[in-house]
Design a protein around this motif. Structure first.
Motif, PDB file in Angstrom:
ATOM      1  N   THR A  11       2.866  14.150  -9.418  1.00  0.00           N
ATOM      2  CA  THR A  11       3.905  15.171  -9.534  1.00  0.00           C
ATOM      3  C   THR A  11       4.399  15.286 -10.975  1.00  0.00           C
ATOM      4  OG1 THR A  11       4.628  14.819  -7.249  1.00  0.00           O
ATOM      5  CG2 THR A  11       6.196  15.866  -8.754  1.00  0.00           C
ATOM      6  N   ASN A  12       4.629  14.126 -11.613  1.00  0.00           N
ATOM      7  CA  ASN A  12       5.096  14.136 -13.000  1.00  0.00           C
ATOM      8  C   ASN A  12       4.046  14.742 -13.928  1.00  0.00           C
ATOM      9  OD1 ASN A  12       7.553  12.969 -12.404  1.00  0.00           O
ATOM     10  ND2 ASN A  12       6.853  10.883 -12.758  1.00  0.00           N
ATOM     11  N   ARG A  13       2.779  14.440 -13.646  1.00  0.00           N
ATOM     12  CA  ARG A  13       1.707  14.992 -14.470  1.00  0.00           C
ATOM     13  C   ARG A  13       1.633  16.511 -14.322  1.00  0.00           C
ATOM     14  NH1 ARG A  13      -1.725  11.848 -12.855  1.00  0.00           N
ATOM     15  NH2 ARG A  13      -2.688  13.075 -11.191  1.00  0.00           N
ATOM     16  N   ASN A  14       1.748  16.973 -13.076  1.00  0.00           N
ATOM     17  CA  ASN A  14       1.717  18.425 -12.842  1.00  0.00           C
ATOM     18  C   ASN A  14       2.914  19.113 -13.496  1.00  0.00           C
ATOM     19  OD1 ASN A  14      -0.634  18.192 -11.362  1.00  0.00           O
ATOM     20  ND2 ASN A  14       0.412  18.091  -9.385  1.00  0.00           N
ATOM     21  N   LEU A  15       4.089  18.459 -13.387  1.00  0.00           N
ATOM     22  CA  LEU A  15       5.294  19.027 -14.006  1.00  0.00           C
ATOM     23  C   LEU A  15       5.138  19.067 -15.517  1.00  0.00           C
ATOM     24  CD1 LEU A  15       8.175  20.083 -13.775  1.00  0.00           C
ATOM     25  CD2 LEU A  15       8.980  17.711 -13.769  1.00  0.00           C
ATOM     26  N   GLY A  16       4.604  17.974 -16.088  1.00  0.00           N
ATOM     27  CA  GLY A  16       4.391  17.938 -17.529  1.00  0.00           C
ATOM     28  C   GLY A  16       3.433  19.023 -17.982  1.00  0.00           C
ATOM     29  N   ASP A  17       2.363  19.236 -17.209  1.00  0.00           N
ATOM     30  CA  ASP A  17       1.403  20.296 -17.547  1.00  0.00           C
ATOM     31  C   ASP A  17       2.070  21.667 -17.491  1.00  0.00           C
ATOM     32  OD1 ASP A  17      -0.546  18.384 -17.840  1.00  0.00           O
ATOM     33  OD2 ASP A  17      -1.467  18.726 -15.873  1.00  0.00           O
ATOM     34  N   SER A  18       2.940  21.861 -16.485  1.00  0.00           N
ATOM     35  CA  SER A  18       3.613  23.152 -16.329  1.00  0.00           C
ATOM     36  C   SER A  18       4.561  23.422 -17.496  1.00  0.00           C
ATOM     37  CB  SER A  18       4.392  23.193 -15.005  1.00  0.00           C
ATOM     38  OG  SER A  18       3.513  23.093 -13.898  1.00  0.00           O
ATOM     39  N   SER A  67       0.827  -1.214   0.000  1.00  0.00           N
ATOM     40  CA  SER A  67       0.000   0.000   0.000  1.00  0.00           C
ATOM     41  C   SER A  67       0.859   1.261   0.000  1.00  0.00           C
ATOM     42  CB  SER A  67      -0.936   0.001   1.206  1.00  0.00           C
ATOM     43  OG  SER A  67      -1.800  -1.116   1.175  1.00  0.00           O
ATOM     44  N   LYS A  68       1.918   1.285   0.825  1.00  0.00           N
ATOM     45  CA  LYS A  68       2.765   2.476   0.883  1.00  0.00           C
ATOM     46  C   LYS A  68       3.486   2.712  -0.441  1.00  0.00           C
ATOM     47  CE  LYS A  68       3.559   2.439   5.890  1.00  0.00           C
ATOM     48  NZ  LYS A  68       4.571   2.394   6.965  1.00  0.00           N
ATOM     49  N   ILE A  69       3.925   1.609  -1.063  1.00  0.00           N
ATOM     50  CA  ILE A  69       4.605   1.736  -2.353  1.00  0.00           C
ATOM     51  C   ILE A  69       3.648   2.285  -3.403  1.00  0.00           C
ATOM     52  CG2 ILE A  69       5.707   0.450  -4.229  1.00  0.00           C
ATOM     53  CD1 ILE A  69       6.791  -1.473  -2.138  1.00  0.00           C
ATOM     54  N   LYS A  70       2.398   1.769  -3.415  1.00  0.00           N
ATOM     55  CA  LYS A  70       1.410   2.233  -4.390  1.00  0.00           C
ATOM     56  C   LYS A  70       1.076   3.706  -4.180  1.00  0.00           C
ATOM     57  CE  LYS A  70      -0.063  -0.058  -7.062  1.00  0.00           C
ATOM     58  NZ  LYS A  70       0.470  -0.442  -8.388  1.00  0.00           N
ATOM     59  N   GLU A  71       1.033   4.143  -2.913  1.00  0.00           N
ATOM     60  CA  GLU A  71       0.740   5.543  -2.640  1.00  0.00           C
ATOM     61  C   GLU A  71       1.885   6.433  -3.115  1.00  0.00           C
ATOM     62  OE1 GLU A  71      -0.944   9.109  -1.360  1.00  0.00           O
ATOM     63  OE2 GLU A  71      -1.792   7.149  -1.876  1.00  0.00           O
ATOM     64  N   LYS A  72       3.130   5.977  -2.909  1.00  0.00           N
ATOM     65  CA  LYS A  72       4.284   6.744  -3.402  1.00  0.00           C
ATOM     66  C   LYS A  72       4.251   6.823  -4.928  1.00  0.00           C
ATOM     67  CE  LYS A  72       6.453   7.676   0.481  1.00  0.00           C
ATOM     68  NZ  LYS A  72       6.645   9.064   0.956  1.00  0.00           N
ATOM     69  N   GLU A  73       3.880   5.723  -5.581  1.00  0.00           N
ATOM     70  CA  GLU A  73       3.787   5.726  -7.035  1.00  0.00           C
ATOM     71  C   GLU A  73       2.713   6.702  -7.507  1.00  0.00           C
ATOM     72  OE1 GLU A  73       3.058   1.688  -8.081  1.00  0.00           O
ATOM     73  OE2 GLU A  73       5.177   1.091  -7.957  1.00  0.00           O
ATOM     74  N   ARG A  74       1.583   6.738  -6.788  1.00  0.00           N
ATOM     75  CA  ARG A  74       0.502   7.655  -7.149  1.00  0.00           C
ATOM     76  C   ARG A  74       0.959   9.107  -7.011  1.00  0.00           C
ATOM     77  NH1 ARG A  74      -2.820  11.044  -5.295  1.00  0.00           N
ATOM     78  NH2 ARG A  74      -2.013  10.849  -3.172  1.00  0.00           N
ATOM     79  N   GLN A  75       1.654   9.394  -5.902  1.00  0.00           N
ATOM     80  CA  GLN A  75       2.130  10.757  -5.680  1.00  0.00           C
ATOM     81  C   GLN A  75       3.151  11.158  -6.743  1.00  0.00           C
ATOM     82  OE1 GLN A  75       3.628  10.817  -1.657  1.00  0.00           O
ATOM     83  NE2 GLN A  75       1.596  10.650  -0.733  1.00  0.00           N
ATOM     84  N   LEU A  76       4.037  10.211  -7.086  1.00  0.00           N
ATOM     85  CA  LEU A  76       5.045  10.497  -8.111  1.00  0.00           C
ATOM     86  C   LEU A  76       4.387  10.735  -9.465  1.00  0.00           C
ATOM     87  CD1 LEU A  76       8.012  10.699  -8.919  1.00  0.00           C
ATOM     88  CD2 LEU A  76       8.031   8.221  -9.265  1.00  0.00           C
ATOM     89  N   ALA A  77       3.378   9.920  -9.792  1.00  0.00           N
ATOM     90  CA  ALA A  77       2.677  10.095 -11.062  1.00  0.00           C
ATOM     91  C   ALA A  77       1.977  11.448 -11.115  1.00  0.00           C
ATOM     92  CB  ALA A  77       1.673   8.965 -11.260  1.00  0.00           C
TER      93      ALA A  77
END
Length: 331
Positions: free
Chosen positions: A75-82, A63-73
């Motif tokens: 962040t990457n999506r927000n960075l890509g949008d920026s 669960s913790k790994i999946k949550e970190k993956e979600r947060q990273l995804a």
């Protein structure tokens, strides 16, 4: 969704075939509605007669790994949008074709950042009723290079408020001084950022073009063939503020029916997939000389072909910008 359905179907097929499986993930909810992500792996067990007895394996709470993956995804999506939004802003600041034509005669350009944004850029300005092209290649590429183009653009805008025309070499010096000032570069405090730059001044009253370059050359293309390379000074702008002015010079050229081409080193240093060597100035110059006539559109298409054919399947190494113009073009 379809992906989850396919994963479960594949897992069921493994179980029915009594195959080993690894890292099968699923989600379960407890009575409080809290989700837990579990990853299981199993090895089939058989008795001495080969009869299937079940699976031996292990299940892990991920669960913790999946949550970190979600947060990273996210962040990457927000960075890509920026970055995508930053790209739209940078494109707006880039001189459009109609503006290039207005200042330079007939003009065509290539602008190909290695990433969505880049450090190669060009501007056209009128200073004291004289037209100028400022063409530059900033440190790096991507987001850092794009930020540098904003700094240089700001400096050029400040220079352009002058009521009187300025010699091309002096414009380069003013850009150097302004960039150093913006980045707080002093003789005692050198920096890591700067740019290669060329300034072209078009004095139509005298049919003269004045070129001054800092690590960027100008290629003059005659109407009936022949390409002449005019070298810029082997200096760069920014990086280091000196106690004396930069060693810059200007080359006066008759415009007549000639065309002119500027390119950043992203084209010249591109490595080819067959030779593993850089394209180089000589090959680029020969490619321009092979063009019939000196129409800027033809010259730009030739530059694009030269780059594409040389690069092949090799990765792009840097941003690329090319501008071709013919000041006295007559439709």
């Amino acid at each position: 969704n379809d992906r989850v359905t396919d994963m479960f179907a594949s897992h069921i097929a493994d179980l029915k075939a009594r195959r080993e499986f690894r890292g099968f993930e699923y989600q379960i909810n407890n009575s409080s509605g809290i989700s837990t992500h579990v990853s299981i792996s199993g090895v089939p067990l058989f008795d001495d007669e080969g009869n299937f007895k079940g699976y031996r394996g292990v299940g892990v709470d991920v669960s913790k790994i999946k949550e970190k993956e979600r947060q990273l995804a996210e962040t990457n999506r927000n960075l890509g949008d920026s970055v995508t939004y930053a790209s739209s802003i940078q494109r707006v600041l880039l001189a459009p074709g109609a503006m290039l034509d207005c200042h330079l005669g007939k003009a065509n350009a290539i602008w190909q950042p290695k990433d969505l944004v880049g450090g190669d850029f060009y501007l056209v300005k009128t200073i004291g009723k004289v037209d100028y092209l400022v063409f530059f290649d900033c440190t790096g590429h991507g987001v850092p290079g794009a930020f540098m183009t904003l700094i240089v653009t700001s400096v050029v805008d400040q220079i352009a408020v002058s009521d009187a025309a300025i010699p091309a070499a002096h414009v380069l010096q003013l850009i150097h001084d302004g960039v150093c000032r913006q980045l707080v570069i002093t003789p005692q405090n050198p920096g890591n950022d700067g740019l290669d730059c060329a300034v072209v001044r078009l004095d139509r009253s005298k049919d003269l073009l004045e070129f001054s370059g800092a690590s960027i050359d100008l290629f003059e293309v005659a109407v009936h063939g022949g390409v002449t390379r005019h070298r810029g000074a082997r200096v760069t702008l920014g990086y280091q503020m000196y106690d004396a002015p930069l060693e810059l010079s200007a080359t006066p050229l008759v415009m007549a029916d000639n065309a002119f081409v500027l390119t950043t080193d992203g084209l010249l240093t591109q490595v080819g997939d067959r030779t593993k060597r850089a394209l180089g100035t000589r090959r680029f110059q020969e490619g321009l000389a092979a063009v019939y006539g000196n129409d800027p559109g033809k010259l730009i298409r030739a530059a694009g072909r030269i780059l594409k054919n040389w690069q092949g399947r090799e990765d792009r190494r840097d941003d690329v910008a090319v501008v071709a113009f013919k000041p006295n073009h007559h439709a």
